[in-house]
Design an enzyme around this catalytic site. Structure first.
Site, PDB file in Angstrom:
ATOM      1  CB  CYS A 104      -0.950   0.002   1.200  1.00 39.88           C
ATOM      2  SG  CYS A 104      -0.097   0.166   2.789  1.00 39.88           S
ATOM      3  CB  CYS A 107       4.781  -0.076   1.401  1.00 37.55           C
ATOM      4  SG  CYS A 107       3.876  -1.419   2.183  1.00 37.55           S
ATOM      5  CG  ASP A 510      -4.288 -32.167  -3.693  1.00 37.16           C
ATOM      6  OD1 ASP A 510      -4.205 -33.374  -3.406  1.00 37.16           O
ATOM      7  OD2 ASP A 510      -3.403 -31.337  -3.417  1.00 37.16           O
ATOM      8  CG  ASP A 696      -1.398 -27.821  -3.750  1.00 37.13           C
ATOM      9  OD1 ASP A 696      -1.679 -29.019  -3.933  1.00 37.13           O
ATOM     10  OD2 ASP A 696      -0.822 -27.404  -2.737  1.00 37.13           O
ATOM     11  CG  ASP A 700      -2.827 -32.179  -7.399  1.00 35.58           C
ATOM     12  OD1 ASP A 700      -3.262 -33.313  -7.138  1.00 35.58           O
ATOM     13  OD2 ASP A 700      -2.547 -31.338  -6.531  1.00 35.58           O
TER      14      ASP A 700
END
Length: 817
Positions: A104, A107, A510, A696, A700
């Site tokens: 943001c 920062c 998964d 992930d 997979d």
């Protein structure tokens, strides 16, 4: 459900038993890891703690940012390295740095304030739009490595900005398109005012001289629109004619050219109507639609391009005598030997020559627990060495590496179109062909009946029947929907996703990292002797204090770490606390210290570690992977649509059945290999089912690639991401339920647009052929028709229901990687 305390710095859940805390803004704050604690303490020590009051988004977790050692940062002080990105002016060095971890505007305030307070820094200015920091400093007084280290102390990673040629070209094309659009819009408005002033309907008493001046002014204003703004349209039409392929560019270019020529004739002779406003309006709508499409493609390309930032910038190369030297990764060659320290990223594909350690291969496998690797095993560049130092012989670099193979997957075309878009394109081509033939035939007929009206009728037909609305019907809806999905945190990388979601009837999940968080958390402590649970936990935390293993994070940190800690890869840790020798890890390893029998595991669920000393076992520690908070909402959304749900996992523990029971999943099977998962998917597809896969890991990938629609988690392996049709960047499963609703709305809007565009073009063609519509009204009708299509598509940018206030998304890592 009890929600864990969020970390004050990054808002990630604070693990149970964590002892990371610091006083910020006058109050003690809890942190999830030593990285967040150290960053907060550095900010407070620098007098910049008001950053936490001003920030609008949580900060990035510093442990998720690339690890850089001090000697690696020192490479940026080399003259040969700085030649590529450092300029010198007025005894000051200037460089542009790319900053990672910005969330943001606060920062930017923190970075600039902190750097400007350092002696030797002349200026520090951060561009929040592209996260680039312009830094000016006295390099005779202050080395660049010191500034990079200061950035790390406050939680940000800076590295030299080196523009990618493809990205720069895309950005330049985008700027060029925006300039053409701006010129068309600005000049069209002025040309329209000059043209409308000559209309008799406005009843303006103009002198003949002023009338002539306004005609030439309109011509002057329209010429840049035709020859500059519309240049890509004419180039596209010429290309399509050379390849004997009819597209909208042909019809558009013909209509613009004829209207422009007709306007020139009127400006010179004073007879007929000026069509310069028609040209400008036509160009503006077309260029606007194409610019929106370009922006959508640019966002997708920019997001997926972050996947390639995985390898370290440097490595430790060993010479013939075994001495190490830090070099840039570009200087590494095949056959070199490299030393990989604990906590460092492996720089290239290779084979282990010396050492034994655990390798975090979540990049490739998606599993959060590191795997033991020893001499002779092969390792992959981009994976993380967790425990012990390794000597690796480089076997593959550059295009031959496994990571490059992943990157090449990113280069596959993202221009695939859904079936509705393909149908619309074919319909537009046939309609365009029919319109051109009809315009020619009607023009010949009117030439015989009334030669004075023939040209204007043909022009009206070309303008009125231009398939703009038909061609914009699908792209504008897809662009709006894709942008909305991106706001929700779902990055679509295949064109068929939005349409395909409407055909799904089966979902495969998964477990690890998908329905669960993929992070171990301490669930229970079971004392076995006289020591209480708190004392046992303190001893375990002391042993795990300096370990980089993911298991260690579940125990938190302590102010008094153990002494003489030895790490035995794959087995556990041994160390000394208050003069007492302790072990923690696998039960057989721990019990070997005392010679005692291995006590029974309290329960089969989860992972259990044993703590013991020379007298015997002290306590069991139960660790488990936590279910995602919004997994239940996603399963409820699937059931509400009547979809069948399956849980296919490589985990063979009872946790698979337990997760399925908690979420109400129809069928759960554990202990499956990738081929087993693929076989079950093929069986479902053979039954005629349309399958959505959510996963992930590399295990997979075959199923993600073969499923009708596949979605990878934002924390997934890069191979899984590049094999999937979409990536859930925000890791919020609730966003998928919102995406299902949006897919239905998108299909409905596309059908509405196609119906309207077809109806409009079908009605306008006979009206224009009969001479009932002038080119001016034809242009207005075409523009209104296109505007209706665009406005209808823009309804997809509004989020309905739960999506209207989805809440603050869960914090994620600063990139896709």
């Amino acid at each position: 459900m009890t929600h864990p305390t969020p970390c004050y710095h990054c808002a990630l859940p604070v693990p149970a038993g964590s002892r990371f805390s610091a006083v910020v803004l006058g109050e003690p704050r809890a942190f999830c890891c030593p990285g967040c604690q150290a960053v907060a303490e550095s900010i407070v020590a620098g007098g910049l703690e008001h950053y936490y009051q001003h920030r609008s988004e949580t900060s990035a977790n510093p442990e998720a940012l690339p690890r850089q050692l001090q000697d690696e940062l020192a490479l940026y002080d080399r003259v040969d390295v700085q030649q590529r990105f450092v300029r010198h002016q007025d005894n000051l060095a200037e460089a542009v740095l790319m900053i990672e971890g910005i969330s943001c505007a606060a920062c930017g305030w923190l970075i600039e304030k902190h750097l400007r307070a350092i002696a030797g820094v002349a200026d520090a200015r951060l561009n929040l739009s592209n996260h680039r920091l312009l830094l000016s400093w006295d390099d005779q007084q202050l080395p660049l490595s010191t500034l990079l280290a200061e950035l790390r102390h406050i939680g940000y990673v800076g590295h030299p900005y080196q523009p990618d040629q493809a990205a720069e070209q895309l950005a330049e094309e985008n700027r060029s398109a925006l300039r053409r659009l701006g010129v068309a819009g600005l000049l069209w408005f002025q040309a329209m005012m000059a043209t409308m002033a000559t209309w008799p309907e406005f009843n303006i008493d103009l002198s003949p001289e002023l009338h002539t001046i306004l005609r030439w002014v309109a011509l002057f204003l329209t010429t840049p629109i035709v020859f500059y703004s519309c240049a890509p349209l004419f180039k596209g039409a010429a290309r399509d004619l050379r390849t004997r392929h009819l597209t909208m560019d042909v019809s558009v270019s013909l209509a613009i050219a004829l209207a422009y020529c007709a306007g020139i004739w009127t400006a010179i002779t004073g007879h007929g109507e000026l069509y310069f406003d028609t040209v400008g309006m036509f160009a503006l709508f077309l260029l606007t639609g194409r610019y929106l499409e370009r922006r959508a493609r640019e966002r997708t390309a920019a997001a997926t391009a972050q996947l390639v930032n995985l390898l370290p910038g440097s490595c430790l190369r060993l010479d013939a005598e075994g001495r190490s030297e830090r070099i840039l990764l570009a200087e590494l060659q095949q056959g070199d030997r490299v030393q990989v320290l604990p906590g460092a990223v492996i720089p290239a594909d290779g084979r282990i020559l010396e050492g034994r350690s655990s390798i975090d291969e979540s990049l490739l496998t998606g599993e959060y627990l590191p795997l033991a690797r020893r001499v002779g095993d092969r390792v992959t560049g981009g994976t993380l060495n967790v425990e012990s130092s390794l000597t690796v012989e480089v076997e593959a670099l550059g295009q031959a590496s496994r990571l490059s193979a992943i990157v090449r997957l990113l280069e596959r075309a993202q221009a695939e179109k859904p079936r509705l878009a393909q149908i619309a394109d074919r319909a537009a081509q046939w309609f365009l062909f029919f319109s051109l033939v009809a315009a020619a035939a009607i023009g010949l007929l009117w030439w015989q009946l009334d030669a004075a009206r023939a040209f204007w009728i043909v022009l009206a037909m070309l303008v009125a029947t231009c398939p703009c609305a038909l061609s914009l019907a699908t792209p504008t809806a897809l662009t709006a929907a894709t942008g909305t999905l991106h706001k929700l945190g779902l990055l679509v990388t295949r064109g068929h996703v939005l349409e395909g979601l409407n055909q799904i009837d089966t979902v495969i999940f998964d477990k690890t990292g998908t329905l669960t968080e993929g992070r171990l958390a301490l669930r229970s402590v079971r004392p076995l002797g006289a020591l209480g649970a708190d004392r046992c936990l303190a001893l375990a935390a002391a042993l795990e204090n300096r370990s980089e293993h993911p298991i260690a994070r579940a125990f938190g940190r302590t102010a008094q770490p153990a002494e003489e800690v030895q790490n035995v890869p794959g087995l556990g840790l041994q160390g000394q606390v208050d003069g007492e020798r302790l072990r923690i890890g696998q039960a057989s390893f721990v019990c070997a210290l005392s010679g005692a029998e291995v006590p029974p595991v309290p329960e089969p669920r989860g992972q259990w570690l044993l703590l013991g000393d020379r007298q015997g076992p002290l306590a069991w520690f139960g660790l488990d992977d936590r279910l995602r908070d919004d997994a239940k909402a996603l399963l409820d959304a699937c059931r509400a649509r009547g979809w069948r749900t399956l849980l296919l996992s490589g985990d063979s523990s009872p946790m698979v059945a337990e997760v399925a029971a908690q979420l109400g999943i129809d069928q759960a099977v554990g202990g499956l290999l990738p081929d087993d998962k693929l076989a079950r998917l093929r069986a479902l597809q053979a039954e005629g089912r349309k399958v959505l896969m959510l996963g992930d890991g590399v295990n997979d990938v075959p199923v993600l690639a073969a499923a009708d629609i596949s979605i990878a988690m934002g924390s997934a392996t890069d191979l899984a991401k590049t094999s999937a049709d979409a990536v859930l960047l925000c890791n919020r499963l609730q966003a998928l339920a919102q995406a299902f609703d949006l897919a239905r709305r998108t299909r409905r809007v596309i059908l509405e647009n196609l119906l309207w565009a077809t109806l409009y073009n079908s009605l306008m063609l006979p009206f224009a052929a009969l001479g009932w519509i002038t080119p001016v009204w034809a242009a207005i009708g075409m523009s209104v028709s296109s505007l209706i299509v665009v406005l209808n598509a823009l309804r997809l940018t509004r989020l309905h229901g739960a999506a209207a206030s989805p809440g603050k998304p869960a914090p994620t890592q600063p990139s896709l990687a």
